[in-house]
Design a protein around this motif. Structure first.
Motif, PDB file in Angstrom:
ATOM      1  N   ILE A 144       1.016  -1.008   0.182  1.00 46.00           N
ATOM      2  CA  ILE A 144      -0.215  -0.375  -0.193  1.00 46.00           C
ATOM      3  C   ILE A 144       0.884   1.606   0.011  1.00 46.00           C
ATOM      4  CG2 ILE A 144      -1.372   1.720   1.830  1.00 46.00           C
ATOM      5  CD1 ILE A 144      -2.415  -1.256   2.283  1.00 46.00           C
ATOM      6  N   GLN A 145       0.852   1.581  -1.314  1.00 42.60           N
ATOM      7  CA  GLN A 145       1.461   2.994  -1.319  1.00 42.60           C
ATOM      8  C   GLN A 145       0.480   4.545  -1.029  1.00 42.60           C
ATOM      9  OE1 GLN A 145       3.857   3.418  -5.057  1.00 42.60           O
ATOM     10  NE2 GLN A 145       2.593   1.344  -4.831  1.00 42.60           N
ATOM     11  N   VAL A 198      -1.791  -1.739  -5.652  1.00 41.47           N
ATOM     12  CA  VAL A 198      -1.933  -2.054  -7.368  1.00 41.47           C
ATOM     13  C   VAL A 198      -2.633  -3.332  -7.131  1.00 41.47           C
ATOM     14  CG1 VAL A 198      -0.691  -3.110  -9.343  1.00 41.47           C
ATOM     15  CG2 VAL A 198      -0.252  -0.789  -7.993  1.00 41.47           C
ATOM     16  N   VAL A 199      -3.316  -3.714  -7.813  1.00 42.21           N
ATOM     17  CA  VAL A 199      -4.234  -5.228  -8.037  1.00 42.21           C
ATOM     18  C   VAL A 199      -3.635  -5.998  -8.898  1.00 42.21           C
ATOM     19  CG1 VAL A 199      -6.219  -6.228  -8.390  1.00 42.21           C
ATOM     20  CG2 VAL A 199      -6.085  -3.933  -8.010  1.00 42.21           C
ATOM     21  N   ARG A 200      -3.471  -7.250  -8.076  1.00 40.34           N
ATOM     22  CA  ARG A 200      -2.808  -8.315  -8.148  1.00 40.34           C
ATOM     23  C   ARG A 200      -2.660  -8.466  -9.348  1.00 40.34           C
ATOM     24  NH1 ARG A 200       1.123 -12.180  -5.983  1.00 40.34           N
ATOM     25  NH2 ARG A 200       0.582 -10.772  -4.097  1.00 40.34           N
ATOM     26  N   LYS A 233     -12.758   9.582  -3.009  1.00 36.05           N
ATOM     27  CA  LYS A 233     -11.909   8.654  -3.070  1.00 36.05           C
ATOM     28  C   LYS A 233     -13.310   7.579  -3.743  1.00 36.05           C
ATOM     29  CE  LYS A 233     -12.105   3.894  -0.070  1.00 36.05           C
ATOM     30  NZ  LYS A 233     -12.282   3.505   1.259  1.00 36.05           N
ATOM     31  N   GLU A 234     -14.301   8.317  -3.625  1.00 38.73           N
ATOM     32  CA  GLU A 234     -15.198   7.450  -4.516  1.00 38.73           C
ATOM     33  C   GLU A 234     -15.228   8.047  -6.278  1.00 38.73           C
ATOM     34  OE1 GLU A 234     -19.642   7.715  -5.594  1.00 38.73           O
ATOM     35  OE2 GLU A 234     -19.311   8.621  -4.293  1.00 38.73           O
ATOM     36  N   GLU A 235     -14.642   9.177  -6.287  1.00 39.68           N
ATOM     37  CA  GLU A 235     -14.281   9.391  -7.749  1.00 39.68           C
ATOM     38  C   GLU A 235     -13.412   9.211  -7.984  1.00 39.68           C
ATOM     39  OE1 GLU A 235     -14.302  11.454 -11.778  1.00 39.68           O
ATOM     40  OE2 GLU A 235     -15.627  11.247  -9.284  1.00 39.68           O
ATOM     41  N   LEU A 236     -12.157   8.369  -7.981  1.00 40.37           N
ATOM     42  CA  LEU A 236     -10.296   7.505  -7.674  1.00 40.37           C
ATOM     43  C   LEU A 236     -10.643   6.297  -8.158  1.00 40.37           C
ATOM     44  CD1 LEU A 236      -8.087   9.069  -5.303  1.00 40.37           C
ATOM     45  CD2 LEU A 236      -8.195   9.625  -7.748  1.00 40.37           C
ATOM     46  N   PHE A 293      -5.353  -0.440 -10.165  1.00 41.74           N
ATOM     47  CA  PHE A 293      -5.332   0.564  -9.093  1.00 41.74           C
ATOM     48  C   PHE A 293      -6.368   0.468  -8.112  1.00 41.74           C
ATOM     49  CE2 PHE A 293      -1.733   2.325 -11.513  1.00 41.74           C
ATOM     50  CZ  PHE A 293      -0.850   2.105 -10.508  1.00 41.74           C
ATOM     51  N   ALA A 294      -5.846  -0.605  -7.077  1.00 38.93           N
ATOM     52  CA  ALA A 294      -7.654   0.029  -5.912  1.00 38.93           C
ATOM     53  C   ALA A 294      -6.906   1.757  -4.897  1.00 38.93           C
ATOM     54  CB  ALA A 294      -7.307  -1.416  -5.165  1.00 38.93           C
ATOM     55  N   ILE A 295      -8.133   2.330  -4.588  1.00 43.42           N
ATOM     56  CA  ILE A 295      -7.842   3.230  -3.609  1.00 43.42           C
ATOM     57  C   ILE A 295      -8.495   2.072  -2.368  1.00 43.42           C
ATOM     58  CG2 ILE A 295      -8.951   5.527  -2.723  1.00 43.42           C
ATOM     59  CD1 ILE A 295      -6.622   4.793  -5.854  1.00 43.42           C
ATOM     60  N   VAL A 296      -7.166   2.328  -1.580  1.00 39.18           N
ATOM     61  CA  VAL A 296      -7.453   1.626  -0.049  1.00 39.18           C
ATOM     62  C   VAL A 296      -8.359   3.068   0.836  1.00 39.18           C
ATOM     63  CG1 VAL A 296      -6.533   0.606   2.154  1.00 39.18           C
ATOM     64  CG2 VAL A 296      -5.299   0.304   0.195  1.00 39.18           C
TER      65      VAL A 296
END
Length: 282
Positions: free
Chosen positions: A38-39, A65-67, A116-119, A128-131
């Protein structure tokens, strides 16, 4: 981390975490690496609120990053961080101008949720997954911040002055009530004292007349007044707080005092003003 390998300039395979061999003799080469951790990316955005106040907002975006979509994350975006910054700028500058500055501080969680919703909606297609997204700082201009502090200080000083005035009012009212109550009780005490003195004098005169037959009530009254006069002199002299008192003293002055008191009593009973005791006062 994951590695992407090329063979003669063409994508060949993805090297998962662990031991991987690159066959250089077969034309393989490492194209790049991607971290699966997680970055976090901190984005500072300057915008204007609804009440025309410029403010800097710092948004911390945590992404990963989603594997399963490593290929998209590596090849679809040249610079993922710049892409995330662009979406953050767009969303912040679309949300904050609709709010006043005070509402921005109150609604920062709603703003972070909208970012977060927009990203998440935009970056999912790039692998990419926004945590999470957090608004870590809201910083208006220095002059605006100082003005806000002055307003807050003025309000608190006004409230403090009001409370102090109310306390002074209560203190004055309670002191006046206490003084009035003390004077009322002191008046009752003086009235009872005088009533007791009058009753005692009346009983003394009656007793003296009953025991001594050749004196009248006037003589008894003068004797009692002389007795009270000397008792008063004794109390003044024995008191530690007594100050200097000038008054005529002698048998003649005692007689004049008794005459003045007797004339005052008789005149009060007759309804006319008493004659002065001293001829010089006429």
């Amino acid at each position: 981390s994951l590695t992407s390998s090329l063979q003669f300039g063409k994508f060949n395979r993805i090297g998962h975490p662990g031991f991987n061999c690159i066959w250089c003799c077969a034309g393989e080469a490492v194209a790049g690496k991607l971290s699966l951790r997680i970055q976090q990316l901190d984005v500072r955005c300057e915008t204007k609120s609804k009440d025309n106040v410029f403010v800097d907002i710092v948004v911390s975006v945590q992404y990963q990053v989603v594997r399963e979509n490593v290929y998209d994350a590596f090849y679809k975006l040249t610079d993922s961080k710049s892409q995330i910054r662009s979406y953050v700028y767009d969303e912040i500058r679309g949300q904050v101008p609709k709010m006043n500055l005070d509402d921005v501080f109150i609604s920062k969680e709603q703003i972070a949720a909208a970012v977060k919703e927009e990203l998440a909606k935009s970056m999912t297609g790039f692998g990419f997954a926004i945590v999470n997204t957090l608004i870590t700082d809201i910083e208006p201009a220095a002059k605006v911040k100082a003005a806000m502090n002055d307003i807050n200080a003025a309000q608190r000083l006004r409230l403090a002055a009001y409370e102090q005035s109310e306390a002074d009012k209560i203190r004055i009212v309670k002191a006046a009530e206490a003084d009035a109550e003390a004077k009322y009780l002191a008046g009752q005490g003086i009235a009872r004292q005088r009533q007791a003195i009058i009753s005692g004098l009346r009983e003394s005169v009656q007793t003296f007349q009953n025991e001594v037959s050749d004196v009248n009530s006037r003589d008894v009254m003068e004797l009692l007044l002389i007795t009270q006069y000397f008792d008063t002199l004794k109390d003044i002299g024995s008191s530690s707080r007594a100050s200097t008192v000038f008054l005529p003293h002698g048998p003649g002055s005692v007689g004049e005092a008794a005459t003045a008191i007797r004339n005052g009593v008789l005149s009060g009973m007759a309804g006319s003003p008493p004659p002065p005791a001293d001829p010089m006062q006429r």
